[in-house]
Structure formats: C-alpha cells, structure tokens
Scaffold this motif. Structure first.
Motif, PDB file in Angstrom:
ATOM      1  N   LYS A  53       2.985  -0.354   8.319  1.00  0.00           N
ATOM      2  CA  LYS A  53       3.697   0.627   9.138  1.00  0.00           C
ATOM      3  C   LYS A  53       4.836  -0.012   9.929  1.00  0.00           C
ATOM      4  O   LYS A  53       5.891   0.601  10.130  1.00  0.00           O
ATOM      5  CB  LYS A  53       2.724   1.331  10.077  1.00  0.00           C
ATOM      6  N   MET A  54       4.648  -1.245  10.372  1.00  0.00           N
ATOM      7  CA  MET A  54       5.730  -1.939  11.074  1.00  0.00           C
ATOM      8  C   MET A  54       6.897  -2.227  10.135  1.00  0.00           C
ATOM      9  O   MET A  54       8.056  -2.265  10.555  1.00  0.00           O
ATOM     10  CB  MET A  54       5.217  -3.258  11.677  1.00  0.00           C
ATOM     11  N   PHE A  55       6.611  -2.431   8.849  1.00  0.00           N
ATOM     12  CA  PHE A  55       7.639  -2.783   7.870  1.00  0.00           C
ATOM     13  C   PHE A  55       8.121  -1.587   7.053  1.00  0.00           C
ATOM     14  O   PHE A  55       8.905  -1.757   6.115  1.00  0.00           O
ATOM     15  CB  PHE A  55       7.104  -3.842   6.906  1.00  0.00           C
ATOM     16  N   SER A  56       7.685  -0.409   7.370  1.00  0.00           N
ATOM     17  CA  SER A  56       8.009   0.765   6.567  1.00  0.00           C
ATOM     18  C   SER A  56       9.520   0.906   6.365  1.00  0.00           C
ATOM     19  O   SER A  56      10.301   0.855   7.313  1.00  0.00           O
ATOM     20  CB  SER A  56       7.471   2.027   7.243  1.00  0.00           C
ATOM     21  N   GLY A  57       9.938   1.044   5.090  1.00  0.00           N
ATOM     22  CA  GLY A  57      11.344   1.203   4.762  1.00  0.00           C
ATOM     23  C   GLY A  57      12.092  -0.097   4.518  1.00  0.00           C
ATOM     24  O   GLY A  57      13.270  -0.063   4.124  1.00  0.00           O
ATOM     25  N   ARG A  58      11.437  -1.233   4.739  1.00  0.00           N
ATOM     26  CA  ARG A  58      12.091  -2.519   4.485  1.00  0.00           C
ATOM     27  C   ARG A  58      12.238  -2.771   2.991  1.00  0.00           C
ATOM     28  O   ARG A  58      11.537  -2.180   2.169  1.00  0.00           O
ATOM     29  CB  ARG A  58      11.291  -3.647   5.139  1.00  0.00           C
ATOM     30  N   LYS A  59      13.137  -3.685   2.632  1.00  0.00           N
ATOM     31  CA  LYS A  59      13.454  -3.905   1.229  1.00  0.00           C
ATOM     32  C   LYS A  59      12.519  -4.893   0.528  1.00  0.00           C
ATOM     33  O   LYS A  59      12.038  -4.632  -0.571  1.00  0.00           O
ATOM     34  CB  LYS A  59      14.907  -4.382   1.098  1.00  0.00           C
ATOM     35  N   HIS A  60      12.280  -6.048   1.142  1.00  0.00           N
ATOM     36  CA  HIS A  60      11.550  -7.103   0.426  1.00  0.00           C
ATOM     37  C   HIS A  60      10.691  -7.878   1.408  1.00  0.00           C
ATOM     38  O   HIS A  60      11.202  -8.551   2.304  1.00  0.00           O
ATOM     39  CB  HIS A  60      12.531  -8.043  -0.278  1.00  0.00           C
ATOM     40  N   ALA A  61       9.383  -7.790   1.222  1.00  0.00           N
ATOM     41  CA  ALA A  61       8.431  -8.476   2.096  1.00  0.00           C
ATOM     42  C   ALA A  61       7.863  -9.704   1.401  1.00  0.00           C
ATOM     43  O   ALA A  61       7.552  -9.671   0.202  1.00  0.00           O
ATOM     44  CB  ALA A  61       7.295  -7.537   2.488  1.00  0.00           C
ATOM     45  N   LEU A  62       7.710 -10.774   2.156  1.00  0.00           N
ATOM     46  CA  LEU A  62       7.026 -11.974   1.680  1.00  0.00           C
ATOM     47  C   LEU A  62       5.679 -12.068   2.380  1.00  0.00           C
ATOM     48  O   LEU A  62       5.620 -12.052   3.617  1.00  0.00           O
ATOM     49  CB  LEU A  62       7.851 -13.225   1.975  1.00  0.00           C
ATOM     50  N   GLU A  63       4.614 -12.184   1.604  1.00  0.00           N
ATOM     51  CA  GLU A  63       3.298 -12.460   2.172  1.00  0.00           C
ATOM     52  C   GLU A  63       2.954 -13.916   1.935  1.00  0.00           C
ATOM     53  O   GLU A  63       3.006 -14.396   0.800  1.00  0.00           O
ATOM     54  CB  GLU A  63       2.220 -11.574   1.562  1.00  0.00           C
ATOM     55  N   VAL A  64       2.595 -14.616   2.988  1.00  0.00           N
ATOM     56  CA  VAL A  64       2.232 -16.026   2.912  1.00  0.00           C
ATOM     57  C   VAL A  64       0.726 -16.148   3.142  1.00  0.00           C
ATOM     58  O   VAL A  64       0.196 -15.606   4.110  1.00  0.00           O
ATOM     59  CB  VAL A  64       3.007 -16.848   3.952  1.00  0.00           C
ATOM     60  N   GLY A  65       0.060 -16.857   2.247  1.00  0.00           N
ATOM     61  CA  GLY A  65      -1.388 -16.994   2.360  1.00  0.00           C
ATOM     62  C   GLY A  65      -2.103 -15.721   1.955  1.00  0.00           C
ATOM     63  O   GLY A  65      -2.984 -15.231   2.659  1.00  0.00           O
ATOM     64  N   MET A 124       8.483 -10.521   6.569  1.00  0.00           N
ATOM     65  CA  MET A 124       7.461 -11.411   6.047  1.00  0.00           C
ATOM     66  C   MET A 124       6.261 -11.405   6.971  1.00  0.00           C
ATOM     67  O   MET A 124       6.369 -11.077   8.161  1.00  0.00           O
ATOM     68  CB  MET A 124       7.993 -12.831   5.833  1.00  0.00           C
ATOM     69  N   TYR A 125       5.105 -11.772   6.421  1.00  0.00           N
ATOM     70  CA  TYR A 125       3.890 -11.751   7.224  1.00  0.00           C
ATOM     71  C   TYR A 125       2.885 -12.766   6.696  1.00  0.00           C
ATOM     72  O   TYR A 125       2.915 -13.149   5.519  1.00  0.00           O
ATOM     73  CB  TYR A 125       3.270 -10.352   7.251  1.00  0.00           C
ATOM     74  N   ALA A 126       2.015 -13.202   7.596  1.00  0.00           N
ATOM     75  CA  ALA A 126       0.910 -14.091   7.249  1.00  0.00           C
ATOM     76  C   ALA A 126      -0.270 -13.692   8.127  1.00  0.00           C
ATOM     77  O   ALA A 126      -0.184 -13.784   9.360  1.00  0.00           O
ATOM     78  CB  ALA A 126       1.284 -15.551   7.473  1.00  0.00           C
ATOM     79  N   LEU A 127      -1.323 -13.224   7.501  1.00  0.00           N
ATOM     80  CA  LEU A 127      -2.516 -12.780   8.215  1.00  0.00           C
ATOM     81  C   LEU A 127      -3.641 -13.782   7.991  1.00  0.00           C
ATOM     82  O   LEU A 127      -3.941 -14.136   6.850  1.00  0.00           O
ATOM     83  CB  LEU A 127      -2.945 -11.394   7.720  1.00  0.00           C
ATOM     84  N   ASP A 128      -4.216 -14.252   9.078  1.00  0.00           N
ATOM     85  CA  ASP A 128      -5.340 -15.197   9.000  1.00  0.00           C
ATOM     86  C   ASP A 128      -4.936 -16.478   8.273  1.00  0.00           C
ATOM     87  O   ASP A 128      -5.671 -16.993   7.432  1.00  0.00           O
ATOM     88  CB  ASP A 128      -6.536 -14.541   8.308  1.00  0.00           C
ATOM     89  N   VAL A 129      -3.757 -16.978   8.601  1.00  0.00           N
ATOM     90  CA  VAL A 129      -3.253 -18.200   7.964  1.00  0.00           C
ATOM     91  C   VAL A 129      -2.963 -19.291   9.000  1.00  0.00           C
ATOM     92  O   VAL A 129      -3.418 -20.425   8.863  1.00  0.00           O
ATOM     93  CB  VAL A 129      -1.975 -17.920   7.146  1.00  0.00           C
TER      94      VAL A 129
END
Length: 226
Positions: A53-65, A124-129
């Motif tokens: 929801k925070m990234f809604s409408g963004r073009k390209h997300a990077l998930e790390v971990g 971009m985001y990293a959860l529990d990393v």
C-alpha cells in the motif's frame, strides 16, 4: 474430483483451478511457519500488505532478502514490476520452481554485502533482513541496497524491535544479531535519507504507538541523500 460440484455454484471455480493447475504451493519458509506456528504467517503477510500500500502505483520495486518470496505477490498487486533477490540459492531455486505465470517476477541470487543489485528502481524494501546483518556491515548493506534507487525513490526496512527479543522464538533469536530500538533505527536511516518515518507493529496492526511496546518496526525513507 472429476465429477464433483460444490453445493453453491460460485465456488466451482476452486475445483476448476485445482483440475487445471493443481493447488498453489507454499514456499520453504512459509510451509514451515504454517506447520509450526500458523499465526506467524498472518504477521508476515500483513507486513507485505503494508509495503504494497505504501508503494501503490510505483513502477519498479526491489525486494532484498526475499527468502521464499511467498508474500511478494502482494506487492506485485500494487506496483508495475517487482524484482526479488536473496543471497541463498536454495530459496531462489524454490521461488523459481513455484513461479506462476500469472504472478511472474524476476528473481535472482545476489549478496548485497558484495555489491549493488543491477537495475534501476523507484522503490525497494527488505523485511526481516537488517537484523541478520552484523552491525559493522550495516552501512555496506544499506549503501549497496540504495545505490540503484532513484533520488526521489522510497525505501521500507522492517525488523523486530530490540525490546521484542525477550519473547522471540529460538529459531528467530539464532539469526538476530542486529535488532534495534526505534530511535536507533531512525538515526541509522537518517544517514541515508532526508525524511524518515517510523511505524510500530504488533501482530497484524501497524500503528504509531509507543515504540517500546512494539514487536516490529518499520522505517520508511524518502529523499535520498546525495
């Protein structure tokens, strides 16, 4: 299952999907969580929902971990494209083996302590990393992570609070070498971003309540420092 029909016709779609494609599969980590502690999976998916929801409408997300990337589809519902990375080849193989054509995303092995990931991203985001990264390596990790982030891009990092570790499971505690208090987490993020917004989380609920009572912390950073 060939001749079965549900009593309410609208639910026959579930049988149709199962006949055509089989049942959806959990990943390595989510399967273990569902077996050992089903509640935990609800917390994990709620974290992905917050990111989406925070990234809604963004073009390209990077998930790390990304680990088994079971929750990555939730982010994919809100952004145009997702790329997921993890430093463990076992998890990346699991992700690729379960990849669905409907929810396909790029996924590859990458060690963020070695160098930045290829590509360009506006979120971009990293959860529990981060709590798994030794304190002496955290600057390298964050610097490499945000290197391909647009100057007006957004990042979300999530980790268990330091205060929560008295109640953490043995499996969690074994890898948690760098949990932080919310004030310390914010100070770290402000080294890299002009604006940092902190959130607390208890169970599935994200809020702005008293941080010392939070089980989990989110840091949202925007306005990357040059």
């Amino acid at each position: 299952m060939t001749d079965e029909k549900t009593k309410e016709s609208q639910y026959n779609i579930a049988l149709d999907y199962a006949r055509a494609r089989g049942l959806e599969q959990m990943g390595l980590m989510t399967s273990q969580a569902w077996y050992d502690d089903p509640r935990r999976l609800t917390f994990t998916l709620a974290r992905y929902k917050f990111v989406s929801k925070m990234f809604s409408g963004r073009k390209h997300a990077l998930e790390v971990g990304c680990a088994d990337a079971f929750g990555t589809r939730i982010v994919a519902q809100e952004v145009e494209k997702v790329t997921a990375t993890d430093f463990d080849p076992v998890f990346i193989k699991d992700v690729k083996d379960r990849m669905s054509d409907k929810w396909r995303f790029d996924c590859f092995v990458h060690d963020m302590l070695a160098d930045p990931a290829p590509g360009a991203y506006d979120c971009m985001y990293a959860l529990d990393v981060l709590e798994h990264i030794e304190k002496q390596d955290e600057d390298t990790f964050i610097s490499n992570m945000i290197a391909p982030l647009d100057m007006d891009g957004v990042i979300i990092l999530g980790m268990p609070s330091l205060e929560s570790q008295d109640y953490a499971s043995p499996i969690s505690k074994e890898g948690h070498v760098n949990c932080k208090t919310m004030p310390d987490f914010k100070v770290l993020m402000e080294k890299y971003f002009k604006n940092v917004f902190m959130f607390s989380m208890n169970d599935e609920v994200v809020h702005t309540g008293y941080h010392k009572m939070a089980h989990y912390l989110f840091a949202l950073g925007c306005g990357k420092r040059a």
